[in-house]
Design a protein around this motif. Structure first.
Motif, PDB file in Angstrom:
ATOM      1  N   TYR A 160       0.703  -1.281  -0.064  1.00  0.00           N
ATOM      2  CA  TYR A 160       0.165   0.138  -0.011  1.00  0.00           C
ATOM      3  C   TYR A 160       0.936   1.273  -0.130  1.00  0.00           C
ATOM      4  O   TYR A 160       1.950   1.071   0.646  1.00  0.00           O
ATOM      5  CB  TYR A 160      -0.814  -0.066   1.235  1.00  0.00           C
ATOM      6  N   ARG A 161       0.322   2.293  -0.419  1.00  0.00           N
ATOM      7  CA  ARG A 161       0.858   3.526  -0.765  1.00  0.00           C
ATOM      8  C   ARG A 161       0.029   4.620   0.397  1.00  0.00           C
ATOM      9  O   ARG A 161      -1.136   4.425   0.074  1.00  0.00           O
ATOM     10  CB  ARG A 161       1.103   4.297  -1.976  1.00  0.00           C
TER      11      ARG A 161
ATOM     12  N   PRO B  87      -8.275   3.281  -3.358  1.00  0.00           N
ATOM     13  CA  PRO B  87      -7.870   1.845  -3.243  1.00  0.00           C
ATOM     14  C   PRO B  87      -7.734   0.876  -4.252  1.00  0.00           C
ATOM     15  O   PRO B  87      -6.814   0.110  -4.059  1.00  0.00           O
ATOM     16  CB  PRO B  87      -9.203   1.348  -2.422  1.00  0.00           C
ATOM     17  N   ARG B  88      -8.382   1.150  -5.492  1.00  0.00           N
ATOM     18  CA  ARG B  88      -8.244   0.213  -6.611  1.00  0.00           C
ATOM     19  C   ARG B  88      -6.510   0.332  -7.254  1.00  0.00           C
ATOM     20  O   ARG B  88      -6.066  -0.677  -7.428  1.00  0.00           O
ATOM     21  CB  ARG B  88      -8.898   0.770  -7.860  1.00  0.00           C
TER      22      ARG B  88
END
Length: 156
Positions: free
Chosen positions: A105-106, A115-116
């Motif tokens: 995740y960033r 989120p995609r």
């Protein structure tokens, strides 16, 4: 009422500036011309082109104002320098307890969360739980689906 702080990565700021330029320089003038042409057709009550163009122009104006407000109030975070702890702009690899696969995740500000694209807000349950943590630490997060536990594998 004071506005809430909005954080952006440099990449997020650049993306919003590109979108703003495109809306101002391309989409808004094209819709304004379409609106003018539709208005020239006469009776506006039953003119679908006019109403469609007017509605789309309203959405564009709203988005332009939203982007301008975000950019005016944003705190741009420099994520070019590495960090040994999770902060806005860092990419973090985690592994949920009992799972074999890592997730990446960033951590970004809420204005650029997606989120995609695995960009999660610093205000999300997982994002806020990760802030300030270091590689190897275990984290427990209360989510709408229940409590999840994971370990930070790596901070990029």
């Amino acid at each position: 009422m004071a506005s809430e702080e909005t954080y952006l990565t440099k990449e997020g700021e650049d993306a919003l500036r590109r979108e703003l330029t495109q809306l101002r320089d391309t989409r808004r003038p094209a819709l304004a011309q379409r609106l003018k042409e539709a208005a020239a057709q006469g009776d506006l009550k039953e003119n679908a082109d006019y109403h469609d163009a007017k509605e789309k122009l309203g959405f564009i104006e709203g988005r332009v104002q939203q982007i301008e407000s975000i950019l005016r109030n944003a705190i741009v975070v420099d994520s070019s320098e590495g960090s040994d702890e999770v902060r806005i702009g860092t990419t973090v690899i985690i592994r949920e307890d009992g799972e074999d696969d890592d997730e990446e995740y960033r951590i970004v500000g809420s204005a650029e969360a997606n989120p995609r694209e695995r960009k999660i807000s610093e205000k999300s349950p997982i994002g806020s739980a990760l802030l300030g943590k270091r590689a190897g630490e275990k984290v427990k997060v209360e989510t709408p689906d229940g409590v999840i536990k994971f370990r930070i594998v790596e901070i990029l």
